[in-house]
Scaffold this motif. Structure first.
Motif, PDB file in Angstrom:
ATOM      1  N   LYS A  49      33.191  64.867  19.494  1.00 33.04           N
ATOM      2  CA  LYS A  49      33.691  63.567  19.052  1.00 33.04           C
ATOM      3  C   LYS A  49      32.616  62.729  18.374  1.00 33.04           C
ATOM      4  O   LYS A  49      32.927  61.768  17.694  1.00 33.04           O
ATOM      5  CB  LYS A  49      34.281  62.796  20.240  1.00 33.04           C
ATOM      6  CG  LYS A  49      35.580  63.378  20.737  1.00 33.04           C
ATOM      7  CD  LYS A  49      36.179  62.530  21.834  1.00 33.04           C
ATOM      8  CE  LYS A  49      37.497  63.112  22.292  1.00 33.04           C
ATOM      9  NZ  LYS A  49      38.120  62.287  23.323  1.00 33.04           N
ATOM     10  N   GLY A  52      33.074  62.520  14.580  1.00 39.48           N
ATOM     11  CA  GLY A  52      34.002  61.533  14.037  1.00 39.48           C
ATOM     12  C   GLY A  52      35.364  61.650  14.690  1.00 39.48           C
ATOM     13  O   GLY A  52      35.536  62.313  15.704  1.00 39.48           O
ATOM     14  N   LYS A  53      36.328  61.010  14.059  1.00 42.34           N
ATOM     15  CA  LYS A  53      37.698  61.044  14.565  1.00 42.34           C
ATOM     16  C   LYS A  53      38.290  62.435  14.356  1.00 42.34           C
ATOM     17  O   LYS A  53      37.681  63.295  13.745  1.00 42.34           O
ATOM     18  CB  LYS A  53      38.527  59.988  13.866  1.00 42.34           C
ATOM     19  CG  LYS A  53      38.042  58.575  14.191  1.00 42.34           C
ATOM     20  CD  LYS A  53      38.994  57.560  13.649  1.00 42.34           C
ATOM     21  CE  LYS A  53      38.488  56.171  13.934  1.00 42.34           C
ATOM     22  NZ  LYS A  53      39.032  55.599  15.133  1.00 42.34           N
ATOM     23  N   ALA A  54      39.494  62.644  14.860  1.00 41.31           N
ATOM     24  CA  ALA A  54      40.116  63.968  14.850  1.00 41.31           C
ATOM     25  C   ALA A  54      40.205  64.559  13.446  1.00 41.31           C
ATOM     26  O   ALA A  54      39.894  65.734  13.244  1.00 41.31           O
ATOM     27  CB  ALA A  54      41.506  63.898  15.471  1.00 41.31           C
ATOM     28  N   ASP A  56      38.291  63.999  10.918  1.00 41.76           N
ATOM     29  CA  ASP A  56      36.946  64.371  10.474  1.00 41.76           C
ATOM     30  C   ASP A  56      36.525  65.698  11.101  1.00 41.76           C
ATOM     31  O   ASP A  56      35.919  66.545  10.442  1.00 41.76           O
ATOM     32  CB  ASP A  56      35.929  63.291  10.845  1.00 41.76           C
ATOM     33  CG  ASP A  56      36.183  61.976  10.123  1.00 41.76           C
ATOM     34  OD1 ASP A  56      36.637  62.027   8.968  1.00 41.76           O
ATOM     35  OD2 ASP A  56      35.926  60.916  10.726  1.00 41.76           O
TER      36      ASP A  56
END
Length: 116
Positions: A49, A52-54, A56
């Motif tokens: 994580k 980045g976000k999912a 990414d």
């Protein structure tokens, strides 16, 4: 990349981690384990994580898979690899990530040399 080329089970990940033969650069950590009883190499991917976000993380995984698929002819077939993406890999181009993957695989002496 076909599902047969992937390491998915936690116990298989742990088996490669326990061998603990790793090489790293700024963008990737690669753990490797040689297995003589398989027809092709297998890859496990881990993107935390911190990258980045999912969306990414999925983006980075796709770039790693595509790079390895393009490097498939130069890779030894009796290998299990774990590729861990570091946060610096986020928001990099496909070309740059492939160059960095080639760099870390050469450091690990995994890639076969080309006759160019």
């Amino acid at each position: 990349m076909r599902k047969t080329f992937r390491i998915k089970k936690p116990e298989e990940f742990q088996q490669v981690f326990n061998k603990h033969h790793s090489i790293a650069n700024k963008y990737f950590i690669v753990y490797q384990m040689t297995k003589t009883d398989q027809k092709h190499f297998r890859v496990g991917l881990s993107v935390s994580k911190k990258v980045g976000k999912a969306h990414d993380r999925v983006w980075v995984k796709r770039r790693i898979r595509q790079s390895l698929l393009e490097l498939k002819p130069q890779m030894p077939q009796e290998l299990d690899l774990l590729v861990i993406a570091r946060p610096a890999a986020a928001h990099q181009s496909q070309k740059f990530l492939k160059e960095q993957m080639i760099h870390v695989l050469k450091l690990a002496k995994i890639l076969k040399e080309e006759n160019a």
